[in-house]
Design an enzyme around this catalytic site. Structure first.
Site, PDB file in Angstrom:
ATOM      1  N   GLY A 131       0.426  14.981   9.072  1.00  0.00           N
ATOM      2  CA  GLY A 131       0.355  16.263   9.787  1.00  0.00           C
ATOM      3  C   GLY A 131      -0.877  16.374  10.674  1.00  0.00           C
ATOM      4  N   ARG A 189       9.197   8.283  -1.942  1.00  0.00           N
ATOM      5  CA  ARG A 189      10.113   9.183  -2.678  1.00  0.00           C
ATOM      6  C   ARG A 189      11.285   9.598  -1.793  1.00  0.00           C
ATOM      7  NH1 ARG A 189       5.342  13.036  -4.042  1.00  0.00           N
ATOM      8  NH2 ARG A 189       4.044  11.597  -5.211  1.00  0.00           N
ATOM      9  N   HIS A 234       0.930  20.408  -4.470  1.00  0.00           N
ATOM     10  CA  HIS A 234       0.027  20.505  -3.305  1.00  0.00           C
ATOM     11  C   HIS A 234      -0.441  21.955  -3.104  1.00  0.00           C
ATOM     12  CE1 HIS A 234       2.188  16.860  -1.232  1.00  0.00           C
ATOM     13  NE2 HIS A 234       1.111  16.421  -1.862  1.00  0.00           N
ATOM     14  N   GLU A 276      -9.007  20.100  -0.063  1.00  0.00           N
ATOM     15  CA  GLU A 276      -8.669  20.578  -1.406  1.00  0.00           C
ATOM     16  C   GLU A 276      -9.912  20.723  -2.276  1.00  0.00           C
ATOM     17  OE1 GLU A 276      -4.566  18.708  -2.596  1.00  0.00           O
ATOM     18  OE2 GLU A 276      -5.501  17.488  -1.063  1.00  0.00           O
ATOM     19  N   ARG A 300      -9.367  19.475 -10.815  1.00  0.00           N
ATOM     20  CA  ARG A 300      -8.009  19.549 -10.293  1.00  0.00           C
ATOM     21  C   ARG A 300      -7.080  19.251 -11.474  1.00  0.00           C
ATOM     22  NH1 ARG A 300      -5.385  16.141  -5.309  1.00  0.00           N
ATOM     23  NH2 ARG A 300      -3.456  17.293  -5.296  1.00  0.00           N
ATOM     24  N   ASN A 353       1.337  10.895   2.282  1.00  0.00           N
ATOM     25  CA  ASN A 353       2.138   9.959   1.503  1.00  0.00           C
ATOM     26  C   ASN A 353       3.143  10.740   0.655  1.00  0.00           C
ATOM     27  OD1 ASN A 353       2.800   7.370   0.783  1.00  0.00           O
ATOM     28  ND2 ASN A 353       1.543   7.487  -1.064  1.00  0.00           N
ATOM     29  N   GLY A 387      -2.357  13.559   5.961  1.00  0.00           N
ATOM     30  CA  GLY A 387      -2.556  12.367   6.788  1.00  0.00           C
ATOM     31  C   GLY A 387      -1.625  12.303   7.985  1.00  0.00           C
ATOM     32  N   ASN A 394     -11.391  15.123  -9.685  1.00  0.00           N
ATOM     33  CA  ASN A 394      -9.958  14.944  -9.492  1.00  0.00           C
ATOM     34  C   ASN A 394      -9.601  13.636 -10.202  1.00  0.00           C
ATOM     35  OD1 ASN A 394      -7.398  14.510  -8.548  1.00  0.00           O
ATOM     36  ND2 ASN A 394      -7.941  14.563  -6.371  1.00  0.00           N
TER      37      ASN A 394
HETATM   38  P1  AMP Z   1      -2.311  11.225   2.889  1.00  0.00           P
HETATM   39  O1  AMP Z   1      -1.407  11.007   1.704  1.00  0.00           O
HETATM   40  O2  AMP Z   1      -2.487  12.674   3.227  1.00  0.00           O
HETATM   41  O3  AMP Z   1      -3.613  10.469   2.808  1.00  0.00           O
HETATM   42  O4  AMP Z   1      -1.536  10.614   4.168  1.00  0.00           O
HETATM   43  C1  AMP Z   1      -1.157   9.273   4.249  1.00  0.00           C
HETATM   44  C2  AMP Z   1      -0.196   9.121   5.414  1.00  0.00           C
HETATM   45  O5  AMP Z   1      -0.862   9.570   6.608  1.00  0.00           O
HETATM   46  C3  AMP Z   1       0.258   7.688   5.674  1.00  0.00           C
HETATM   47  O6  AMP Z   1       1.660   7.665   5.900  1.00  0.00           O
HETATM   48  C4  AMP Z   1      -0.477   7.322   6.960  1.00  0.00           C
HETATM   49  O7  AMP Z   1       0.270   6.424   7.741  1.00  0.00           O
HETATM   50  C5  AMP Z   1      -0.613   8.644   7.651  1.00  0.00           C
HETATM   51  N1  AMP Z   1      -1.752   8.601   8.584  1.00  0.00           N
HETATM   52  C6  AMP Z   1      -3.060   8.563   8.276  1.00  0.00           C
HETATM   53  N2  AMP Z   1      -3.811   8.442   9.396  1.00  0.00           N
HETATM   54  C7  AMP Z   1      -2.955   8.400  10.437  1.00  0.00           C
HETATM   55  C8  AMP Z   1      -3.073   8.283  11.868  1.00  0.00           C
HETATM   56  N3  AMP Z   1      -4.276   8.189  12.439  1.00  0.00           N
HETATM   57  N4  AMP Z   1      -1.941   8.295  12.609  1.00  0.00           N
HETATM   58  C9  AMP Z   1      -0.741   8.401  12.040  1.00  0.00           C
HETATM   59  N5  AMP Z   1      -0.550   8.513  10.702  1.00  0.00           N
HETATM   60  C10 AMP Z   1      -1.620   8.503   9.920  1.00  0.00           C
END
Ligand code: AMP
Length: 402
Positions: free
Chosen positions: A334, A242, A180, A387, A91, A212, A332, A7
């Site tokens: 969800g 965004r 995604h 993924e 990817r 994110n 993250g 990736n």
């Molecule tokens: P991702 O882009 O999928 O890695 O997700 C990042 C987002 O997930 C960020 O906004 C983090 O604050 C949120 N996140 C990651 N771990 C947690 C957690 N344990 N509790 C709440 N939000 C989280």
């Protein structure tokens, strides 16, 4: 069969080696700061983490180092010989309008990827550089492109078109593509199987990849029929930095009021907006929610805008599919934020959604966890995304011609 999954970003590269007979992760790693001072590779295997620092001018040098580290036991290498890698799954951001599935990268396919590079100027050049490096460093090993947009190619035209003059869609390929896709495909397939195994309807699923970057997808009978991101990942719900959906005329106002160029406005909408712009606190949802709990009103507003918008997408996709059988949370936010999940489904009782609040608060992460009550007409599931495994599965399928 061992598959290497890569990736590549503009200055980074993440990888995993997966044994596909058992779907076991053998090792994973990443290279950072390619072409920048201080480049290094980290590799994890057998529960240990290794670090290798080396100047890397480009992706080919990065790839060279990666291949050496995979066979170097002193830095956690898991292979005796590099010939154990039977295929590489890449990817790749964009299908354009040329592919509707993952594809074996032949010289012709590579030309099509290069033709479509303009659709993803930040990611596609890195993806292509990585494919070419791999062809050089591992000659004869098949490379497969697994596209972020491919799962969304089943959208009907009325869902993917923008209402602009049709000739401009034809000439410039201006339309909604969605992103995604690999994650939405993985979690919707996992959820569909779980629903079928447990005797529930599985025809109308809304998958919410919330991180994110966030996107929501309507999956009818296993196929994407709509998704919230558009021509670029800017469209849809508010995200870390965004804006999500916005009236295009705002661009002109910003150009006039702030004397910005169009390019500057697009950067502002991509990098300075969303949670960060509204809350003024952080692009990270955890920091934003912490501030909201302390009474910071702008942080509260940003969180409420997010849950409200995701809820609206779920409602509109239920309408698009003629009902709703299941909501899936991943990414993250969800997977981890019970507060965001609760805020999103609150008010969806009229659709038959009933959240089990105690279950929603639990932290365990099995492959599928149900957080709706037994009486709920709609299943609400947390499905951690993977993924890389989806890319490896597709790579094997394409190489084996299945
Ligand atoms: P991702 O882009 O999928 O890695 O997700 C990042 C987002 O997930 C960020 O906004 C983090 O604050 C949120 N996140 C990651 N771990 C947690 C957690 N344990 N509790 C709440 N939000 C989280």
């Amino acid at each position: 069969m061992k598959v290497l999954v890569v990736n590549a970003g503009s200055s980074s590269l993440k990888y995993q080696v997966i044994e596909m007979n058992t779907e076991t992760l053998l090792c994973k790693g990443g290279i950072e700061r390619i072409g920048i001072e201080g480049s290094n590779l980290t590799q994890e295997s057998g529960g240990k983490k290794y670090n290798v620092e080396k100047p890397l001018a480009n992706h080919t040098e990065g790839f060279d180092l990666l291949i050496k580290c995979l066979t170097d036991k002193s830095v956690g290498g898991v292979l005796d010989d590099i010939s154990e890698i039977e295929a590489v799954g890449h990817r790749v951001l964009h299908t354009g309008t040329d592919f509707d599935d993952s594809v074996l990268i032949t010289p012709e396919a590579l030309k099509i990827l290069e033709k479509n590079a303009f659709l993803g100027p930040l990611h596609m050049p890195a993806n292509i550089a990585c494919v070419k490096s791999c062809m050089q460093v591992l000659p004869g090993v098949p490379n497969v492109a697994v596209f972020d947009t491919a799962f969304h190619t089943t959208m009907p035209a009325y869902a993917y078109m923008y209402a602009i003059p049709y000739e401009d869609y034809e000439q410039f390929k201006i339309r909604r593509y969605g992103f995604h896709g690999t994650s939405h495909k993985f979690v919707s397939q996992t959820a569909k199987k779980w629903l079928e195994d447990n005797g529930f309807a599985s025809g109308r699923i809304v998958t919410c990849h919330l991180g994110n970057g966030s996107s929501i997808t309507a999956v009818k009978d296993g196929k994407c029929v709509d998704t919230s991101m558009g021509m670029t990942p800017l469209e849809g719900v508010p995200m870390g930095t965004r804006s999500g959906d916005i009236d295009a005329s705002v661009v002109e106002f910003l150009c006039n009021f702030k004397k910005m160029t169009v390019g500057e406005v697009i950067t502002y909408l991509n990098k300075k907006s969303g949670f960060l712009g509204v809350s003024g606190v952080s692009s990270d949802s955890r920091n934003m929610l912490e501030e909201a709990h302390k009474g910071n009103e702008r942080a509260r507003l940003a969180a409420d805008m997010f849950t409200y918008k995701v809820k609206k997408y779920i409602g509109s996709y239920a309408a698009a599919m003629g009902g709703l059988d299941c909501i899936v949370f991943t990414g993250g936010i969800g997977e981890n934020s019970d507060e965001m999940r609760e805020g999103i489904v609150k008010g969806l009782e009229f659709l038959g959604v009933e959240l089990d609040k105690a279950e929603n608060k639990k932290r365990e992460k099995p492959p599928v966890r149900e957080i709706s009550t037994k009486a709920s007409k709609v299943r609400v599931l947390i499905v951690p995304t993977n993924e890389e495994l989806m890319i490896a599965r597709d790579t094997r399928r394409i190489v084996k011609g299945e």
